[in-house]
Write a protein that holds these residues in place. Sequence first.
Motif, PDB file in Angstrom:
ATOM      1  N   VAL A 225      28.377  50.364  82.136  1.00  0.00           N
ATOM      2  CA  VAL A 225      28.420  51.345  81.049  1.00  0.00           C
ATOM      3  C   VAL A 225      27.021  51.754  80.590  1.00  0.00           C
ATOM      4  CG1 VAL A 225      30.689  50.627  80.262  1.00  0.00           C
ATOM      5  CG2 VAL A 225      28.680  49.524  79.304  1.00  0.00           C
ATOM      6  N   ASN A 226      26.017  50.912  80.849  1.00  0.00           N
ATOM      7  CA  ASN A 226      24.628  51.250  80.535  1.00  0.00           C
ATOM      8  C   ASN A 226      23.737  50.837  81.703  1.00  0.00           C
ATOM      9  OD1 ASN A 226      24.609  52.368  77.802  1.00  0.00           O
ATOM     10  ND2 ASN A 226      25.305  50.348  77.133  1.00  0.00           N
ATOM     11  N   ALA A 227      22.795  51.698  82.025  1.00  0.00           N
ATOM     12  CA  ALA A 227      21.924  51.419  83.168  1.00  0.00           C
ATOM     13  C   ALA A 227      21.117  50.145  82.944  1.00  0.00           C
ATOM     14  CB  ALA A 227      20.997  52.606  83.421  1.00  0.00           C
ATOM     15  N   ARG A 228      20.700  49.923  81.691  1.00  0.00           N
ATOM     16  CA  ARG A 228      19.947  48.710  81.374  1.00  0.00           C
ATOM     17  C   ARG A 228      20.892  47.681  80.782  1.00  0.00           C
ATOM     18  NH1 ARG A 228      15.833  51.366  77.477  1.00  0.00           N
ATOM     19  NH2 ARG A 228      15.531  49.198  76.826  1.00  0.00           N
ATOM     20  N   PRO A 229      20.983  46.504  81.349  1.00  0.00           N
ATOM     21  CA  PRO A 229      22.003  45.526  80.937  1.00  0.00           C
ATOM     22  C   PRO A 229      21.804  44.947  79.552  1.00  0.00           C
ATOM     23  CG  PRO A 229      20.511  44.558  82.550  1.00  0.00           C
ATOM     24  CD  PRO A 229      20.174  46.016  82.486  1.00  0.00           C
ATOM     25  N   ASN A 230      20.593  45.078  78.981  1.00  0.00           N
ATOM     26  CA  ASN A 230      20.351  44.497  77.652  1.00  0.00           C
ATOM     27  C   ASN A 230      20.666  45.481  76.518  1.00  0.00           C
ATOM     28  OD1 ASN A 230      18.178  46.120  78.428  1.00  0.00           O
ATOM     29  ND2 ASN A 230      16.735  45.031  77.105  1.00  0.00           N
ATOM     30  N   ILE A 231      21.146  46.690  76.866  1.00  0.00           N
ATOM     31  CA  ILE A 231      21.444  47.697  75.849  1.00  0.00           C
ATOM     32  C   ILE A 231      22.757  47.367  75.138  1.00  0.00           C
ATOM     33  CG2 ILE A 231      22.107  50.124  75.514  1.00  0.00           C
ATOM     34  CD1 ILE A 231      19.138  49.745  75.882  1.00  0.00           C
ATOM     35  N   VAL A 232      22.762  47.553  73.815  1.00  0.00           N
ATOM     36  CA  VAL A 232      23.969  47.427  72.988  1.00  0.00           C
ATOM     37  C   VAL A 232      24.195  48.780  72.327  1.00  0.00           C
ATOM     38  CG1 VAL A 232      24.996  46.316  70.970  1.00  0.00           C
ATOM     39  CG2 VAL A 232      23.605  44.970  72.569  1.00  0.00           C
ATOM     40  N   ASP A 233      25.381  49.338  72.497  1.00  0.00           N
ATOM     41  CA  ASP A 233      25.643  50.650  71.904  1.00  0.00           C
ATOM     42  C   ASP A 233      25.814  50.566  70.391  1.00  0.00           C
ATOM     43  OD1 ASP A 233      25.485  52.238  74.187  1.00  0.00           O
ATOM     44  OD2 ASP A 233      27.526  51.749  74.780  1.00  0.00           O
ATOM     45  N   ALA A 234      26.403  49.490  69.885  1.00  0.00           N
ATOM     46  CA  ALA A 234      26.624  49.388  68.434  1.00  0.00           C
ATOM     47  C   ALA A 234      26.788  47.947  68.014  1.00  0.00           C
ATOM     48  CB  ALA A 234      27.856  50.183  68.019  1.00  0.00           C
ATOM     49  N   VAL A 235      26.332  47.671  66.805  1.00  0.00           N
ATOM     50  CA  VAL A 235      26.671  46.429  66.101  1.00  0.00           C
ATOM     51  C   VAL A 235      27.491  46.849  64.892  1.00  0.00           C
ATOM     52  CG1 VAL A 235      25.831  44.350  64.973  1.00  0.00           C
ATOM     53  CG2 VAL A 235      24.475  45.406  66.799  1.00  0.00           C
ATOM     54  N   ALA A 236      28.746  46.437  64.841  1.00  0.00           N
ATOM     55  CA  ALA A 236      29.630  46.797  63.728  1.00  0.00           C
ATOM     56  C   ALA A 236      29.764  45.615  62.779  1.00  0.00           C
ATOM     57  CB  ALA A 236      31.001  47.211  64.252  1.00  0.00           C
ATOM     58  N   VAL A 237      29.717  45.894  61.482  1.00  0.00           N
ATOM     59  CA  VAL A 237      29.745  44.844  60.456  1.00  0.00           C
ATOM     60  C   VAL A 237      30.817  45.197  59.435  1.00  0.00           C
ATOM     61  CG1 VAL A 237      28.446  43.652  58.653  1.00  0.00           C
ATOM     62  CG2 VAL A 237      27.283  44.394  60.763  1.00  0.00           C
ATOM     63  N   GLN A 238      31.639  44.218  59.069  1.00  0.00           N
ATOM     64  CA  GLN A 238      32.697  44.429  58.078  1.00  0.00           C
ATOM     65  C   GLN A 238      32.545  43.431  56.941  1.00  0.00           C
ATOM     66  OE1 GLN A 238      36.922  43.556  59.039  1.00  0.00           O
ATOM     67  NE2 GLN A 238      37.310  45.682  58.435  1.00  0.00           N
ATOM     68  N   LEU A 239      32.671  43.944  55.698  1.00  0.00           N
ATOM     69  CA  LEU A 239      32.595  43.121  54.488  1.00  0.00           C
ATOM     70  C   LEU A 239      33.911  43.189  53.724  1.00  0.00           C
ATOM     71  CD1 LEU A 239      29.895  41.641  53.843  1.00  0.00           C
ATOM     72  CD2 LEU A 239      29.559  43.649  55.268  1.00  0.00           C
ATOM     73  N   PRO A 240      34.147  42.255  52.809  1.00  0.00           N
ATOM     74  CA  PRO A 240      35.423  42.240  52.081  1.00  0.00           C
ATOM     75  C   PRO A 240      35.634  43.426  51.150  1.00  0.00           C
ATOM     76  CG  PRO A 240      34.342  40.105  51.962  1.00  0.00           C
ATOM     77  CD  PRO A 240      33.353  41.058  52.528  1.00  0.00           C
ATOM     78  N   SER A 241      34.546  44.053  50.662  1.00  0.00           N
ATOM     79  CA  SER A 241      34.680  45.145  49.701  1.00  0.00           C
ATOM     80  C   SER A 241      33.601  46.189  49.952  1.00  0.00           C
ATOM     81  CB  SER A 241      34.575  44.628  48.269  1.00  0.00           C
ATOM     82  OG  SER A 241      33.274  44.087  48.044  1.00  0.00           O
ATOM     83  N   GLU A 242      33.797  47.371  49.365  1.00  0.00           N
ATOM     84  CA  GLU A 242      32.806  48.434  49.552  1.00  0.00           C
ATOM     85  C   GLU A 242      31.469  48.104  48.900  1.00  0.00           C
ATOM     86  OE1 GLU A 242      32.164  53.246  48.932  1.00  0.00           O
ATOM     87  OE2 GLU A 242      34.058  52.326  48.363  1.00  0.00           O
ATOM     88  N   PRO A 243      31.423  47.573  47.654  1.00  0.00           N
ATOM     89  CA  PRO A 243      30.114  47.208  47.086  1.00  0.00           C
ATOM     90  C   PRO A 243      29.362  46.203  47.952  1.00  0.00           C
ATOM     91  CG  PRO A 243      31.788  47.231  45.368  1.00  0.00           C
ATOM     92  CD  PRO A 243      32.506  47.390  46.667  1.00  0.00           C
ATOM     93  N   ALA A 244      30.097  45.203  48.487  1.00  0.00           N
ATOM     94  CA  ALA A 244      29.454  44.220  49.368  1.00  0.00           C
ATOM     95  C   ALA A 244      28.947  44.882  50.632  1.00  0.00           C
ATOM     96  CB  ALA A 244      30.443  43.105  49.709  1.00  0.00           C
ATOM     97  N   MET A 245      29.685  45.862  51.141  1.00  0.00           N
ATOM     98  CA  MET A 245      29.249  46.585  52.337  1.00  0.00           C
ATOM     99  C   MET A 245      27.962  47.359  52.063  1.00  0.00           C
ATOM    100  SD  MET A 245      31.119  49.723  54.367  1.00  0.00           S
ATOM    101  CE  MET A 245      30.617  50.880  53.078  1.00  0.00           C
ATOM    102  N   ARG A 246      27.908  48.048  50.916  1.00  0.00           N
ATOM    103  CA  ARG A 246      26.705  48.825  50.579  1.00  0.00           C
ATOM    104  C   ARG A 246      25.481  47.912  50.440  1.00  0.00           C
ATOM    105  NH1 ARG A 246      27.948  53.919  52.011  1.00  0.00           N
ATOM    106  NH2 ARG A 246      30.019  54.453  51.233  1.00  0.00           N
TER     107      ARG A 246
END
Length: 415
Positions: A225-246
């Motif tokens: 999926v990527n020519a370079r094997p060390n590439i990461v397309d995304a890091v997704a992060v989820q928190l319990p609430s919107e204020p904590a996410m911000r």
Amino acid sequence: MPFFEAIRLALSTIRTQKLKSAFTLLGVCIGVMFLISVVSIVEGMGRYMEDDLVGKLIGLNTFEVRHRPNINIGDVDEATWEEYRRRPRLEITDVEPVTSALPADANWYIVSDGQVSASSSASGKPRQVQVSAVDGDYFNMKKLGVSEGRVLSEQELGRGEKVAVIGIDAAKRLFPGLDPIDRDVKLGGVPYRVVGIAETQGSIFGMSMDNFLITTWRSPARRLVNARPNIVDAVAVQLPSEPAMREAMEDVRASMRGHRRLRPSQKDNFSLQTADTALEFWNKMKGYLVVAGVALPAIGLVVGAIVIMNIMLVAVAERTREIGIRKALGAKRRDILLQFLIESSTLGTIGSAIGVALGIGLAKLISLVSPLPASVAPWSIAVGVALGAGVGIISGVYPASRASLLDPIAALRQE
């Protein structure tokens, strides 16, 4: 005259003059019909964008770290695209600065994805599927369950084993008529054992969301999926609430800027994207579309108001003798005024009610024969009926006023 008696007389007049009443209702009916159908489609599109498109790609209280925004709804100028192209790609070395800045109750995953040619001994020829190489809490954060088999285990993700969960469409295309569980699918000539079939994800604008394969990030699939094997397309992060996410977003931003040694005067060379930022342009467009959906049917309502006024003037002329008799028997000016106002508003309300029903039907028909979704907004029904009644009252003021000012003696002489 009692209010309900006036309505009864108005309905009686409508019944006795069916053709005239039908023409009277037509303008209001068409205006309200288009109002309801346009607003329903815009509302449906809004829910579709929020719940299905962006909601499935970026979850609740979730943000993504990418080298550029993954969802661009609207125009992006050439200078912005050029700035995106100059940005460095996210690498596996960027993951630790992100995760180290997160609180203990945060969940996260990494993903590298792209279209890859897949094959099996049963498919006969290669098929294009969306391959996602993942690590972390991917399945829980995506709320992605399986209809058969199981999801990838933590041990398999950690060891980078060649196992996969596939979507129902990918299963049908790669294993027609067969149970894919414990069978191999080849990616780049390397076999991956299918351990689960994901629950159906539906479609977006007619495009299937079930033609995918999910495997471990440490497997050889990430090189496809990527020519370079060390590439990461995304890091997704989820928190319990919107204020904590911000709060977590700001901590991640500070950590990434320090990791990439950006000076205070330099802009971020990475993107933090939430569902709200992805929908920002759509929310603006939605407001314009709702205004247009209300303004354009106003032309039909103006036409309807003119027709109602003319019909009511004709009704006053035809019933001049009746008005004279009623005044001679003691009817007051306000009784005559109220009778004709209620009659005109009843015409407008009935026309708007028919328009609401036709508008809902038209919106549902459009959603059935096209990819455009429809969701009837309750407020649009209330607005449609209120507009019809308002048009009826406004257009009936002048005819009702003329009727109430008639001299009873002159009216009785009218042949």
